[in-house]
Scaffold this motif. Structure first.
Motif, mmCIF file in Angstrom:
data_model
loop_
_atom_site.group_PDB
_atom_site.id
_atom_site.type_symbol
_atom_site.label_atom_id
_atom_site.label_comp_id
_atom_site.label_asym_id
_atom_site.label_seq_id
_atom_site.Cartn_x
_atom_site.Cartn_y
_atom_site.Cartn_z
ATOM 1 N N TYR A 40 17.526 27.189 63.880
ATOM 2 C CA TYR A 40 18.158 25.955 63.411
ATOM 3 C C TYR A 40 19.354 26.267 62.517
ATOM 4 O O TYR A 40 20.460 25.723 62.701
ATOM 5 N N ARG A 262 13.484 15.470 69.284
ATOM 6 C CA ARG A 262 13.233 16.782 68.679
ATOM 7 C C ARG A 262 12.298 17.624 69.537
ATOM 8 O O ARG A 262 12.587 18.780 69.860
ATOM 9 N N ASN A 299 15.283 22.879 67.497
ATOM 10 C CA ASN A 299 14.414 21.724 67.233
ATOM 11 C C ASN A 299 12.945 22.113 67.051
ATOM 12 O O ASN A 299 12.159 21.316 66.531
ATOM 13 N N ASN A 318 12.314 14.316 61.201
ATOM 14 C CA ASN A 318 12.529 14.377 62.652
ATOM 15 C C ASN A 318 13.962 14.036 63.055
ATOM 16 O O ASN A 318 14.497 14.572 64.029
ATOM 17 N N HIS A 321 16.970 16.576 63.987
ATOM 18 C CA HIS A 321 17.062 17.360 65.216
ATOM 19 C C HIS A 321 18.525 17.546 65.601
ATOM 20 O O HIS A 321 19.406 16.802 65.156
#
Length: 381
Positions: A40, A262, A299, A318, A321
């Motif tokens: 990420y 996500r 994600n 969430n 994402h």
């Protein structure tokens, strides 16, 4: 497993993404000559880096003027100043969209396609409803709307870097027709003069060039609505049905959709080209190197999302994402697609009892998107 694979050939790519995120978050794929970024943190760095450019489509001398004009002026395919102009144009166009209720569109599509209480959700709804909604929000007439909605699945191949001669000939025909329809329609809209003046003045470009950019980026909204919503309408329905939870309200549906984005996103990766040497976690990505930003891997990064392998629609972050990207090239259809999918599934679950009619879902043979080929469902009032 190679970093590049067709989603149609992989039953479940997520264990691979999770393994790479932990063991090789930035990985050089020697076979395909591409950097694959999974974590990420590093995906965000690449997406926000102004020197990580959108790859340019190779010049195709067989494309006609209309197809080349579209490719040259789409916000999605441009960089630098050109991108700023195209993105501003697309954002202004979005601001002029009328709010259209999807209930009547969905009901008509279902009534036209349903047979013995069964329907192919992908072909009958997902590939048609999003673009029809955009067209109606700009008051396109029925004939033009039907033509564009029927051709959009073929037309989106204009975004592909490699086109066969047969595909090129078809794209030329569709591009000329869609460009002509859209250009004429824009000139009839009540905000036409204000729109052109606003863009022409702010960017200091001619009205003729402004009209072309407006035309192309309205066409871009057709493409983005199709790309952003088709897979989401499919994947969100599959997730909601598989959880076997009781239907609640529209807010609950939206939470389920955000978590689907996500947990099981329609878009799995996007690409960039290093415009200069880029440092990423003490690794040098050299100028002109290709980069695969694996959004679906990011994600599922446990450093960002608690219990990332679990579907949890109540998880607080969430919405962070990366499915729609982040930074300058974030998908313009982000909010539109979530709202549209929420409204569509709310209507569907409110009016029908639904069941999936097959055990194994097959996916389209695409590298960047995980989109079901078909979802046959039964609908009962």
């Amino acid at each position: 497993m190679t970093t590049l694979f067709l989603q149609s050939e992989i039953k479940n790519p997520y264990p691979f993404y999770e393994k790479m995120t932990v063991e090789n978050p930035i990985y050089w794929d020697e076979t395909n000559k591409i950097w694959a970024v999974y974590s990420y943190e590093h995906c965000v760095e690449v997406l926000k880096n102004e020197n990580a450019h959108i790859p340019q489509l190779p010049f195709n001398p067989n494309l006609n003027h209309y197809a080349l004009e579209i490719i040259s002026n789409l916000a999605r395919l441009s960089n630098g100043v050109q991108h700023q102009i195209a993105k501003e144009t697309a954002n202004i166009l979005f601001s002029y969209m009328k709010t259209i209720g999807v209930d009547s569109i969905l009901k008509e599509l279902i009534d036209n396609e349903i047979s013995q209480n069964q329907i192919n959700w992908v072909d009958s709804v997902c590939k048609k409803l999003p673009v029809l909604t955009v067209l109606k929000s700009f008051d396109f007439d029925t004939q033009d709307s039907i033509f564009i909605s029927e051709k959009i699945s073929s037309f989106v191949k204009i975004m592909s870097p490699n086109k066969t001669l047969e595909e090129t000939i078809l794209l030329n025909e569709i591009a000329e027709k869609i460009y002509t329809i859209t250009s004429k329609h824009i000139s009839k809209l009540p905000f036409y003069e204000s729109l052109l003046s606003q863009i022409s003045t702010s960017q200091n470009i001619s009205l003729e060039k402004t009209l072309s950019i407006c035309t192309v980026n309205l066409i871009g909204l057709f493409i983005q609505s199709y790309d952003a919503c088709r897979g989401l309408l499919s994947n969100a329905l599959l997730q909601i049905i598989s959880k076997e939870t009781l239907f609640k309200d529209k807010n609950w549906i939206q939470k389920m959709i955000v978590e689907t984005l996500r947990f099981d996103p329609p878009i799995h990766n996007t690409r960039r080209i290093a415009n200069i040497d880029i440092q990423l976690n003490n690794i040098t990505i050299k100028k002109d190197d290709s980069i695969l930003v694996v959004l679906a891997g990011a994600n599922r990064d446990s450093k960002k999302f608690e219990n990332a392998i679990d579907f949890d629609f109540e998880r607080e972050n969430n919405s962070e994402h990366l499915t729609f990207g982040i930074g300058g090239h974030m998908c313009l259809a982000k909010y539109f697609s979530v709202q549209l999918t929420t409204n569509v599934l709310y209507y569907l679950l409110k009016h029908f009892k639904i069941s999936i009619l097959e055990n194994e879902i097959e996916y389209e043979p695409m590298i960047n998107a995980r989109s079901p080929k078909a979802i046959y469902i039964s609908l009962y009032n």
